[in-house]
Design a protein around this motif. Structure first.
Motif, PDB file in Angstrom:
ATOM      1  N   ASP A  81       0.802  -1.295   0.117  1.00  0.00           N
ATOM      2  CA  ASP A  81      -0.022  -0.199   0.024  1.00  0.00           C
ATOM      3  C   ASP A  81       0.932   1.291  -0.128  1.00  0.00           C
ATOM      4  O   ASP A  81       0.358   2.363   0.680  1.00  0.00           O
ATOM      5  CB  ASP A  81      -0.795   0.085   1.223  1.00  0.00           C
ATOM      6  CG  ASP A  81      -2.240  -1.075   0.963  1.00  0.00           C
ATOM      7  OD1 ASP A  81      -2.464  -1.698   0.015  1.00  0.00           O
ATOM      8  OD2 ASP A  81      -2.435  -1.661   2.228  1.00  0.00           O
ATOM      9  N   ALA A  82       1.943   1.002  -0.799  1.00  0.00           N
ATOM     10  CA  ALA A  82       2.950   2.477  -0.592  1.00  0.00           C
ATOM     11  C   ALA A  82       2.399   3.306  -1.439  1.00  0.00           C
ATOM     12  O   ALA A  82       1.684   3.252  -2.040  1.00  0.00           O
ATOM     13  CB  ALA A  82       4.186   1.943  -1.156  1.00  0.00           C
ATOM     14  N   ILE A  83       2.751   4.614  -1.159  1.00  0.00           N
ATOM     15  CA  ILE A  83       2.448   5.855  -1.876  1.00  0.00           C
ATOM     16  C   ILE A  83       3.253   6.131  -2.984  1.00  0.00           C
ATOM     17  O   ILE A  83       4.467   5.436  -3.125  1.00  0.00           O
ATOM     18  CB  ILE A  83       2.595   7.174  -1.124  1.00  0.00           C
ATOM     19  CG1 ILE A  83       4.249   7.393  -0.417  1.00  0.00           C
ATOM     20  CG2 ILE A  83       1.773   6.883   0.235  1.00  0.00           C
ATOM     21  CD1 ILE A  83       4.309   8.909   0.257  1.00  0.00           C
ATOM     22  N   ASP A  84       2.989   6.902  -3.967  1.00  0.00           N
ATOM     23  CA  ASP A  84       3.683   7.094  -5.058  1.00  0.00           C
ATOM     24  C   ASP A  84       4.794   8.070  -4.888  1.00  0.00           C
ATOM     25  O   ASP A  84       4.575   8.936  -3.927  1.00  0.00           O
ATOM     26  CB  ASP A  84       2.805   7.602  -6.243  1.00  0.00           C
ATOM     27  CG  ASP A  84       3.306   7.792  -7.805  1.00  0.00           C
ATOM     28  OD1 ASP A  84       4.127   7.022  -7.863  1.00  0.00           O
ATOM     29  OD2 ASP A  84       3.024   8.725  -8.301  1.00  0.00           O
ATOM     30  N   GLY A  85       5.906   8.013  -5.541  1.00  0.00           N
ATOM     31  CA  GLY A  85       7.094   8.898  -5.412  1.00  0.00           C
ATOM     32  C   GLY A  85       6.952  10.251  -5.689  1.00  0.00           C
ATOM     33  O   GLY A  85       7.638  11.251  -5.163  1.00  0.00           O
ATOM     34  N   GLU A  86       6.080  10.419  -6.494  1.00  0.00           N
ATOM     35  CA  GLU A  86       5.674  11.921  -6.868  1.00  0.00           C
ATOM     36  C   GLU A  86       4.898  12.605  -5.630  1.00  0.00           C
ATOM     37  O   GLU A  86       4.961  13.729  -5.514  1.00  0.00           O
ATOM     38  CB  GLU A  86       4.755  11.997  -8.146  1.00  0.00           C
ATOM     39  CG  GLU A  86       5.393  11.593  -9.286  1.00  0.00           C
ATOM     40  CD  GLU A  86       4.516  11.407 -10.853  1.00  0.00           C
ATOM     41  OE1 GLU A  86       3.191  11.713 -10.273  1.00  0.00           O
ATOM     42  OE2 GLU A  86       4.854  10.995 -11.556  1.00  0.00           O
ATOM     43  N   GLN A  87       4.311  11.705  -4.559  1.00  0.00           N
ATOM     44  CA  GLN A  87       3.841  12.366  -3.646  1.00  0.00           C
ATOM     45  C   GLN A  87       4.617  12.886  -2.534  1.00  0.00           C
ATOM     46  O   GLN A  87       4.221  13.276  -1.340  1.00  0.00           O
ATOM     47  CB  GLN A  87       2.585  11.450  -3.129  1.00  0.00           C
ATOM     48  CG  GLN A  87       1.595  11.330  -4.088  1.00  0.00           C
ATOM     49  CD  GLN A  87       0.626  10.311  -3.873  1.00  0.00           C
ATOM     50  OE1 GLN A  87       1.258   9.252  -3.149  1.00  0.00           O
ATOM     51  NE2 GLN A  87      -0.604  10.313  -4.097  1.00  0.00           N
ATOM     52  N   VAL A  88       5.849  12.645  -2.753  1.00  0.00           N
ATOM     53  CA  VAL A  88       6.902  12.801  -1.695  1.00  0.00           C
ATOM     54  C   VAL A  88       7.673  13.927  -2.178  1.00  0.00           C
ATOM     55  O   VAL A  88       8.170  14.209  -3.335  1.00  0.00           O
ATOM     56  CB  VAL A  88       7.871  11.527  -1.634  1.00  0.00           C
ATOM     57  CG1 VAL A  88       9.117  11.800  -0.723  1.00  0.00           C
ATOM     58  CG2 VAL A  88       7.303  10.332  -1.167  1.00  0.00           C
ATOM     59  N   GLY A  89       7.821  14.942  -1.047  1.00  0.00           N
ATOM     60  CA  GLY A  89       8.496  16.167  -1.326  1.00  0.00           C
ATOM     61  C   GLY A  89      10.152  16.045  -0.966  1.00  0.00           C
ATOM     62  O   GLY A  89      10.698  15.095  -1.288  1.00  0.00           O
ATOM     63  N   LYS A  90      10.549  17.060  -0.002  1.00  0.00           N
ATOM     64  CA  LYS A  90      11.916  17.228   0.172  1.00  0.00           C
ATOM     65  C   LYS A  90      12.014  16.322   1.070  1.00  0.00           C
ATOM     66  O   LYS A  90      11.421  15.721   2.208  1.00  0.00           O
ATOM     67  CB  LYS A  90      12.301  18.686   0.719  1.00  0.00           C
ATOM     68  CG  LYS A  90      12.124  19.362  -0.443  1.00  0.00           C
ATOM     69  CD  LYS A  90      12.778  20.944   0.372  1.00  0.00           C
ATOM     70  CE  LYS A  90      12.886  21.983  -0.831  1.00  0.00           C
ATOM     71  NZ  LYS A  90      13.476  23.255  -0.144  1.00  0.00           N
ATOM     72  N   ILE A  91      13.302  15.672   1.321  1.00  0.00           N
ATOM     73  CA  ILE A  91      13.951  14.835   2.011  1.00  0.00           C
ATOM     74  C   ILE A  91      15.371  15.253   2.875  1.00  0.00           C
ATOM     75  O   ILE A  91      16.023  15.474   2.292  1.00  0.00           O
ATOM     76  CB  ILE A  91      14.286  13.301   1.796  1.00  0.00           C
ATOM     77  CG1 ILE A  91      12.880  12.836   1.039  1.00  0.00           C
ATOM     78  CG2 ILE A  91      14.736  12.357   2.918  1.00  0.00           C
ATOM     79  CD1 ILE A  91      13.094  11.448   0.161  1.00  0.00           C
ATOM     80  N   LYS A  92      15.411  15.470   4.160  1.00  0.00           N
ATOM     81  CA  LYS A  92      16.370  16.000   4.785  1.00  0.00           C
ATOM     82  C   LYS A  92      16.757  14.983   5.803  1.00  0.00           C
ATOM     83  O   LYS A  92      16.148  14.602   6.704  1.00  0.00           O
ATOM     84  CB  LYS A  92      16.203  17.529   5.346  1.00  0.00           C
ATOM     85  CG  LYS A  92      17.277  17.994   6.264  1.00  0.00           C
ATOM     86  CD  LYS A  92      17.072  19.313   6.539  1.00  0.00           C
ATOM     87  CE  LYS A  92      18.443  19.807   7.145  1.00  0.00           C
ATOM     88  NZ  LYS A  92      18.837  21.308   6.486  1.00  0.00           N
TER      89      LYS A  92
END
Length: 72
Positions: free
Chosen positions: A28-39
């Motif tokens: 049930d993972a989310i799409d990579g386009e729904q992820v923003g910045k990663i710090k």
């Protein structure tokens, strides 16, 4: 956007790609386009995700693993 936090960071040899993979791989993972910045910090990482999929993203991370280890 909502911000999620993981309890793994640079000290555990976790990079941005590892974090992205943990949040986007699974049944049930989310799409990579729904992820923003990663710090990625020393002991944690912060991830921006869409508000509509924040609960789903946290469930995916809780059920999966990050570099072979369970993560919260």
């Amino acid at each position: 956007m909502a911000t999620g936090q993981t309890d793994a960071g640079k000290k555990q040899k976790v990079g941005q790609g590892d974090v992205l993979g943990a949040w986007t791989n699974g049944d049930d993972a989310i799409d990579g386009e729904q992820v923003g910045k990663i710090k990625a910090l020393d002991r944690s990482a912060y991830v921006a995700v869409g508000r509509g999929v924040a609960r789903q993203a946290l469930a995916t991370l809780s059920a999966g693993k990050l570099k072979g280890r369970s993560c919260r």
